[in-house]
Every structure is written in C-alpha cells, then in structure tokens.
Write a protein that holds these residues in place. Structure first.
Motif, PDB file in Angstrom:
ATOM      1  N   GLY A 180      61.373  65.660   0.968  1.00  0.00           N
ATOM      2  CA  GLY A 180      61.783  65.712  -0.425  1.00  0.00           C
ATOM      3  C   GLY A 180      60.749  66.195  -0.512  1.00  0.00           C
ATOM      4  N   LEU A 181      59.140  66.894  -0.042  1.00  0.00           N
ATOM      5  CA  LEU A 181      58.794  66.775  -0.662  1.00  0.00           C
ATOM      6  C   LEU A 181      57.348  67.413   0.611  1.00  0.00           C
ATOM      7  CD1 LEU A 181      56.606  68.745  -3.289  1.00  0.00           C
ATOM      8  CD2 LEU A 181      54.786  66.464  -2.788  1.00  0.00           C
ATOM      9  N   PHE A 182      57.354  68.692   0.550  1.00  0.00           N
ATOM     10  CA  PHE A 182      56.097  69.191   1.971  1.00  0.00           C
ATOM     11  C   PHE A 182      54.717  69.770   1.075  1.00  0.00           C
ATOM     12  CE2 PHE A 182      56.278  73.032   5.155  1.00  0.00           C
ATOM     13  CZ  PHE A 182      54.894  72.324   6.047  1.00  0.00           C
ATOM     14  N   PHE A 220      53.502  66.868   5.077  1.00  0.00           N
ATOM     15  CA  PHE A 220      52.395  67.861   5.109  1.00  0.00           C
ATOM     16  C   PHE A 220      52.094  68.469   6.473  1.00  0.00           C
ATOM     17  CE2 PHE A 220      51.463  63.594   3.003  1.00  0.00           C
ATOM     18  CZ  PHE A 220      50.398  64.321   2.319  1.00  0.00           C
ATOM     19  N   PHE A 221      51.860  69.963   6.217  1.00  0.00           N
ATOM     20  CA  PHE A 221      50.984  70.978   7.300  1.00  0.00           C
ATOM     21  C   PHE A 221      49.659  70.900   6.957  1.00  0.00           C
ATOM     22  CE2 PHE A 221      49.705  75.090   7.327  1.00  0.00           C
ATOM     23  CZ  PHE A 221      49.357  75.130   8.830  1.00  0.00           C
ATOM     24  N   SER A 260      55.141  62.506   7.381  1.00  0.00           N
ATOM     25  CA  SER A 260      55.261  62.810   9.131  1.00  0.00           C
ATOM     26  C   SER A 260      54.158  63.616   8.714  1.00  0.00           C
ATOM     27  CB  SER A 260      56.425  64.292   9.038  1.00  0.00           C
ATOM     28  OG  SER A 260      57.214  64.584   8.422  1.00  0.00           O
ATOM     29  N   VAL A 261      53.491  64.350   9.951  1.00  0.00           N
ATOM     30  CA  VAL A 261      52.388  65.358   9.385  1.00  0.00           C
ATOM     31  C   VAL A 261      52.303  67.108  10.208  1.00  0.00           C
ATOM     32  CG1 VAL A 261      50.327  66.031   9.300  1.00  0.00           C
ATOM     33  CG2 VAL A 261      50.356  63.874   8.582  1.00  0.00           C
ATOM     34  N   PHE A 269      44.084  57.305  13.585  1.00  0.00           N
ATOM     35  CA  PHE A 269      45.195  56.645  12.276  1.00  0.00           C
ATOM     36  C   PHE A 269      45.680  55.928  12.404  1.00  0.00           C
ATOM     37  CE2 PHE A 269      47.273  58.322   8.043  1.00  0.00           C
ATOM     38  CZ  PHE A 269      46.772  57.591   7.669  1.00  0.00           C
ATOM     39  N   SER A 270      45.149  54.693  11.732  1.00  0.00           N
ATOM     40  CA  SER A 270      46.581  53.061  11.776  1.00  0.00           C
ATOM     41  C   SER A 270      47.199  53.285  11.055  1.00  0.00           C
ATOM     42  CB  SER A 270      45.558  52.035  10.759  1.00  0.00           C
ATOM     43  OG  SER A 270      45.122  51.993   9.947  1.00  0.00           O
ATOM     44  N   ARG A 271      47.527  53.632   9.665  1.00  0.00           N
ATOM     45  CA  ARG A 271      49.101  54.539   8.959  1.00  0.00           C
ATOM     46  C   ARG A 271      49.721  55.362   9.561  1.00  0.00           C
ATOM     47  NH1 ARG A 271      52.966  55.602   6.247  1.00  0.00           N
ATOM     48  NH2 ARG A 271      53.076  55.703   4.204  1.00  0.00           N
ATOM     49  N   ASP A 272      51.147  54.063   9.869  1.00  0.00           N
ATOM     50  CA  ASP A 272      52.333  55.290  10.612  1.00  0.00           C
ATOM     51  C   ASP A 272      52.786  56.086   9.821  1.00  0.00           C
ATOM     52  OD1 ASP A 272      54.330  54.936  13.070  1.00  0.00           O
ATOM     53  OD2 ASP A 272      56.349  53.622  10.398  1.00  0.00           O
ATOM     54  N   ILE A 273      52.466  56.989  11.132  1.00  0.00           N
ATOM     55  CA  ILE A 273      53.191  58.723  10.524  1.00  0.00           C
ATOM     56  C   ILE A 273      54.050  59.057  11.657  1.00  0.00           C
ATOM     57  CG2 ILE A 273      51.564  59.093   8.650  1.00  0.00           C
ATOM     58  CD1 ILE A 273      49.713  60.773  10.743  1.00  0.00           C
TER      59      ILE A 273
END
Length: 364
Positions: free
Chosen positions: A103-105, A6-7, A33-34, A45-49
C-alpha cells in the motif's frame, strides 16, 4: 490492512537504524517488508518483518566501452547501462511490490526507485535529506511521491525547499535511534573513569565515511594541551602525525552516549543520527560536515549554524590559533538550542504518519 514496504540504502547504518525505529512503532498487525542490499543491518531486529535481499549494485562493471560512455540523463542520478545487477534489483522490487499488494513504499533513499514506484503505480513516500536537491531528478521524484518524511525538526528545513513540496512533507522532529540512558556529566565521567575537572573534547565519527582525519586532531591537542581529547570511531591517517598524551583513539565503543554525556565539547559530522544523538545529550557542538553527494552534510551543517545550535567549521583548522578560536566559539553556545532539535517521540510520530497515509490512500 495494507502492507508497507521499505527500500533501505545500505551505505552506513543510519538508513537501517531509522527504519527499525519506525517499524518498531507500527501496529503489530501491519505487514512490513524491507528491501535492501544490506540485510545484515537488520540482524537481531525483533519485529516480525519480511526481509528481501537485493544484489549489491555498487561497483558492478559496465560491460562495454560504448555503454560506459553514455551520459547520465538530467532526470536521473546514477543509472549505468548494461548492468544485470540493476535489472535484477528493479525486477525484484517490482515483483515484491506486486506480489504483496504493497500500500505504501517508503524509499530511504533513491530518487530513481521512487520514480520507478510511481511508474509502476505504487504510492511512494520518500525520506527527506538535506542537500542541493533542486535538480530535475530530485524534484521529479518528490513530485511523484505521495508525501515526504523529514526525520528532523522543521526549523532545520532549508529555505530553498519549494513550498509545494513542504506542504506534503511531514516533520517528525529529531529522530534519534539511540536508546542508551543519558547520564549527567558527572555520572558519565565516573562511569568511564574520566577526570571530573578536566575539559574533555569528544570527536565522533559516523559509520558512513572513511574516518576522521587524524592530523588536524593532533594540532587541536596541541592547541588545548590541558584538555583530554577522546576520538570515537575510525581515523584517517596520512603517515606524518605525531601522537600526544592528551589525544586518545578509542575506536568503536559500545557506549557512545556515555562519552557524549561526559564531554564539554563534541566535534562531529552532520549525519542525521549523529546530529540527533548530540541533540539528545545536549552538548556544545562543533559540526564538521563530511563530503556527501548533493552537499547533504554541508547544507545540514549550515542549517544548524543558522539556528546557533552548533558552530560550523567548514574545514579542519590547520593551526593552533584557529583551533583555539573555534573552541572558544563552542564554549559560548547555548546548549538549549541543540537540545531542542531532539524529539523523543519522533519515531512514533513518523510511524503514525506513515500508517495514516497508507490507510487514507486506500480508503474506499
């Protein structure tokens, strides 16, 4: 399983909150990823990123008068020349996309970065926003994307959005990132210590602007002296305002939902999450669009008014009769219309679409 990146634009909190709501609904096995210049927005933020911190390009100085004088091309929006911060940003984004085999942005939001993704041969999906976006830059970036994600109800779509782009747009329904429980009007007032019988007007400021102009609210307080006016968020003062006992500035509060639930009328801007927060609670809504690039809030407010989901006030009333007329319009609204624009499953639907799109793109 291909990673999704994500951008996330760091203006306000809406882009980051929306991203977190969707990412939380992803498969736990999906690498995410962000990339953002506002990594602090993801604190806690709890999610693993994977979080990639970009340079903040806003306010960066163009090094020479000649570079500063170069006009912006019609296919782009904001691309000053000579900025090392901009080169570093683009380099970091491309290196990350390449290194992770993304795979996707998902771009929320920047037409230039979506175009860059296509030039770099990385599939991009853009988050749709309202506004006057028929220029070459927006249309080119939309056409370059493999899909668009509209985090709102399809009924709020603009009539001038091209059919070939609508065909590649997924409408999640009204995506609200707030999860606080919605109390009844009576329960909310009891919790907040508010009068059960008095009319209450709540004025809500989003996080992306300078604050609600305070002077018009003092006129509103005079126009409805029997109502209690509660102002949430920052206000913008000019120095000549007179305070009134029925007008109270509460600043930032942790329980916005409770205040909305306690309200008889809500006055707010047309920010994406603001609108869906109000829809989630289902209160008569006076929408006062703030200035945004490309007329984003003005066009969203027009779409709300066209559905009779809100009363559109294109400017703050400056006198008592116009305030009274505006509030009378709000009292006549059918709140079922605004409530229908919220979908409690919107984030899950959006996440599912993004994951399916990614898998379909890379299926051999």
């Amino acid at each position: 399983m291909k990673p999704i990146a994500f951008f996330v634009h760091h203006q306000g909190r809406g882009h980051a909150n929306r991203t977190m709501a969707m990412v939380e609904a992803f498969s736990k096995a999906r690498p995410v990823s962000v990339i953002t210049a506002g990594p602090h927005l993801f604190d806690g933020f709890s999610r693993d990123i994977e979080l990639v911190a970009l340079p903040n390009m806003i306010g960066a100085s163009v090094p020479t008068p000649r570079l500063y004088a170069e006009p912006t091309p019609s296919v782009l929006h904001c691309v000053p020349l000579g900025l090392k911060e901009m080169r570093a940003t683009m380099r970091m984004i491309l290196d990350h996309l390449d290194d992770r085999g993304v795979g996707l942005f998902v771009v929320d939001v920047s037409s230039e970065i979506a175009l860059m993704s296509r030039i770099a041969s990385v599939p991009a999906a853009q988050i749709r926003m309202h506004g006057d976006r028929s220029d070459a830059g927006h249309l080119g970036s939309y056409e370059s994307s493999v899909g668009m994600l509209a985090p709102f109800d399809e009924r709020l779509e603009q009539a001038d959005y091209p059919a070939h782009l609508k065909a590649k747009t997924f409408y999640s329904g009204g995506l609200c990132t707030t999860r606080d429980p919605v109390l009844s009007r009576e329960e909310a007032r009891a919790k907040l210590g508010l009068d059960q019988n008095r009319e209450i007007v709540v004025v809500l400021t989003g996080g992306g602007g300078a604050g609600t102009p305070y002077a018009p609210l003092t006129v509103g307080a005079r126009a409805l002296p029997d109502a209690e006016w509660l102002v949430l968020g920052p206000t913008l003062k000019e120095g000549h305002e007179t305070n009134f006992a029925n007008l109270k500035e509460l600043g930032w509060v942790p329980n916005v939902t409770d205040h909305l639930a306690a309200a008889d009328i809500v006055i707010a801007s047309a920010g994406d999450n603001t609108v869906t927060e109000i829809a989630r609670v289902g209160r008569p809504f006076v929408v006062m669009p703030e200035w945004r690039y490309f007329g984003e809030q003005a066009r969203k407010a027009e779409a709300l008014a066209a559905l009779d989901a809100a009363v559109l006030a294109p400017r703050w009333p400056g006198d008592i009769p116009n305030w009274q007329a505006l509030m009378n319009e709000a009292r006549r609204l059918d709140t079922a219309r605004i409530a229908a624009l919220y979908d409690p499953d919107a984030a899950t639907k959006a996440a599912g679409w993004l994951e399916r799109l990614t898998d379909e793109l890379w299926q051999e």
